[in-house]
Write a protein that holds these residues in place. Structure first.
Motif, mmCIF file in Angstrom:
data_model
loop_
_atom_site.group_PDB
_atom_site.id
_atom_site.type_symbol
_atom_site.label_atom_id
_atom_site.label_comp_id
_atom_site.label_asym_id
_atom_site.label_seq_id
_atom_site.Cartn_x
_atom_site.Cartn_y
_atom_site.Cartn_z
ATOM 1 N N UNK A 37 43.370 34.254 59.395
ATOM 2 C CA UNK A 37 42.682 33.420 60.212
ATOM 3 C C UNK A 37 41.743 32.592 59.627
ATOM 4 N N UNK A 38 41.621 32.408 58.273
ATOM 5 C CA UNK A 38 40.846 31.514 57.816
ATOM 6 C C UNK A 38 39.275 31.839 57.774
ATOM 7 N N UNK A 39 38.715 33.013 58.210
ATOM 8 C CA UNK A 39 37.462 33.435 58.175
ATOM 9 C C UNK A 39 37.019 33.859 56.616
ATOM 10 N N UNK A 40 38.142 34.213 55.922
ATOM 11 C CA UNK A 40 37.961 34.680 54.637
ATOM 12 C C UNK A 40 38.753 33.995 53.565
ATOM 13 N N UNK A 41 38.425 33.607 52.202
ATOM 14 C CA UNK A 41 39.213 33.382 51.278
ATOM 15 C C UNK A 41 39.830 34.612 50.557
ATOM 16 N N UNK A 42 40.894 34.495 49.898
ATOM 17 C CA UNK A 42 41.425 35.927 49.069
ATOM 18 C C UNK A 42 40.586 36.383 47.971
ATOM 19 N N UNK A 43 39.810 35.567 47.411
ATOM 20 C CA UNK A 43 39.117 36.124 46.173
ATOM 21 C C UNK A 43 37.999 36.723 46.860
ATOM 22 N N UNK A 44 37.152 36.372 48.017
ATOM 23 C CA UNK A 44 36.159 36.815 48.735
ATOM 24 C C UNK A 44 36.621 38.385 49.199
ATOM 25 N N UNK A 45 37.933 38.250 49.801
ATOM 26 C CA UNK A 45 38.526 39.545 50.163
ATOM 27 C C UNK A 45 38.706 40.533 49.326
ATOM 28 N N UNK A 46 39.152 39.943 47.884
ATOM 29 C CA UNK A 46 39.535 40.854 46.945
ATOM 30 C C UNK A 46 38.190 41.506 46.452
ATOM 31 N N UNK A 47 37.004 40.733 46.375
ATOM 32 C CA UNK A 47 35.721 41.433 46.253
ATOM 33 C C UNK A 47 35.405 42.650 46.836
ATOM 34 N N UNK A 48 35.381 42.227 47.997
ATOM 35 C CA UNK A 48 35.063 43.250 49.405
ATOM 36 C C UNK A 48 36.083 44.406 49.076
ATOM 37 N N UNK A 49 37.371 44.274 48.842
ATOM 38 C CA UNK A 49 37.937 45.524 48.681
ATOM 39 C C UNK A 49 37.573 46.089 47.474
ATOM 40 N N UNK A 50 37.504 45.744 46.214
ATOM 41 C CA UNK A 50 37.088 46.341 45.020
ATOM 42 C C UNK A 50 35.630 47.116 45.439
ATOM 43 N N UNK A 51 34.643 46.253 46.107
ATOM 44 C CA UNK A 51 33.546 46.869 46.187
ATOM 45 C C UNK A 51 33.480 48.178 47.143
ATOM 46 N N UNK A 52 34.480 48.096 48.052
ATOM 47 C CA UNK A 52 34.847 49.336 48.910
ATOM 48 C C UNK A 52 35.285 50.294 48.330
ATOM 49 N N UNK A 53 36.189 50.082 47.206
ATOM 50 C CA UNK A 53 36.908 51.019 46.240
ATOM 51 C C UNK A 53 35.857 51.806 45.219
ATOM 52 N N UNK A 54 34.989 50.964 44.832
ATOM 53 C CA UNK A 54 34.032 51.506 43.980
ATOM 54 C C UNK A 54 33.060 52.264 44.607
ATOM 55 N N UNK A 55 32.700 51.831 45.838
ATOM 56 C CA UNK A 55 31.578 52.575 46.551
ATOM 57 C C UNK A 55 32.044 53.771 47.323
ATOM 58 N N UNK A 56 33.294 53.713 47.574
ATOM 59 C CA UNK A 56 33.830 54.694 48.416
ATOM 60 C C UNK A 56 34.030 56.121 47.846
#
Length: 319
Positions: free
Chosen positions: A300-319
């Motif tokens: 949708x253009x609300x997020x770029x893939x790099x920021x999305x990847x950062x969010x995913x990594x953060x959720x994986x490491x915190x989860x």
């Protein structure tokens, strides 16, 4: 079935081959007890001298490895060998060609031979090789020889796993200048022209020395890789190779290079374990809503893939 890791490690320290074999099997099989094994081995590691041997198929790597074992055993050293074979396309196991060629040492209690399959791993080494090296180190091996699958443009991983890298070539096999194209002139600490009784051996040595001379400018005191001629099948020139290895080992200790290489090796091992753990957690995302939700926001253009990847990594490491 759970094994008594402490007992296995104690038996391996006594030089019992079955215990060493069992520990390496736990490593190769990614056993649930692998963490326990590595923790038990850690205080006993860091003493062995790791020598990597690589080169194109047919240059005599296994014969050279066997000749080096003989030379080190004559010096009273305990030797471990990791012979990394291509994987069988049928069973996934090693083809064991190297072990067949090392039968002379099979009954020697001061020598441990292990064939390992690459199992599709690129780089000429088995993925479990670093941990297997630790097992042999902790088991009291003074020297560990790691023989890789034939070298190619991407198969230079041995330089990251060994204290000293030996690159083997042979005359009349299209090596020579072609070696430079394969990138192996960048990884060798010692170069061996095997089968030196063949025509063209001296020319191959000259080419190697010429190419090494064209390499990066060396400061006074820097290591200049020697080129040694051998006929490994007859044991000729092997003592000169051992002398070159000992000289390189001494130079690394004197200049702090050995500690740097081992620190880099440990850092790479830690990184590999961490990345593998993250990949496993990524694989567990099947059915998880986080990844599809992030993908929708990127589309949708609300997020770029790099920021999305950062969010995913953060959720994986915190989860």
């Amino acid at each position: 079935m759970a094994v008594d890791v402490a007992s296995l490690v104690a038996q391996a320290r006594e030089g019992r081959p079955r215990a060493v074999a069992r520990l390496i099997s736990l490593v190769e099989g990614a056993s649930p007890q692998l963490r326990e094994v590595m923790a038990a081995l850690a205080p006993r590691c860091g003493r062995a001298y790791v020598v990597g041997l690589t080169g194109s198929p047919g240059v005599g790597k296994s014969t050279s490895t066997s000749a080096l074992v003989t030379a080190y055993r004559q010096r009273g050293k305990r030797v471990g060998i990791l012979a990394v074979d291509p994987s069988s396309p049928f069973s996934g196991g090693a083809l064991l060609g190297d072990r067949v060629r090392m039968n002379d040492h099979a009954s020697d209690p001061g020598v441990y031979i292990r064939s390992m399959a690459t199992r599709g791993h690129l780089g000429g080494l088995a993925w479990a090789a670093p941990q297997a090296i630790r097992v042999l180190d902790a088991a009291g091996c003074d020297v560990i020889l790691v023989e890789t699958v034939g070298v190619g443009q991407s198969e230079v991983e041995i330089a990251a796993q060994a204290d000293t890298s030996v690159v083997l070539l042979a005359p009349g096999m299209g090596d020579g200048i072609q070696a430079a194209k394969a990138g192996i002139l960048e990884i060798g600490d010692v170069y061996v022209v095997n089968k030196a009784d063949r025509d063209g051996a001296d020319a191959t040595v000259r080419e190697l020395n010429h190419m090494l001379g064209l390499g990066e400018a060396r400061k006074p005191g820097d290591w200049r890789p020697p080129v040694v001629k051998t006929v490994a099948a007859r044991g000729e020139g092997v003592d000169e190779v051992v002398a070159a290895l000992e000289k390189h080992h001494g130079w690394m200790e004197e200049h702090g290079v050995l500690a740097e290489r081992r620190a880099a090796r440990a850092a790479g091992e830690i990184e590999s374990i961490a990345v593998t753990a993250l990949r496993e957690r990524m694989g567990e995302l099947s059915g998880d809503k986080r990844l599809p939700a992030l993908a929708e926001r990127v589309l949708s253009g609300a997020l770029d893939p790099y920021t999305a990847a950062d969010e995913l990594i953060q959720s994986l490491t915190e989860g």
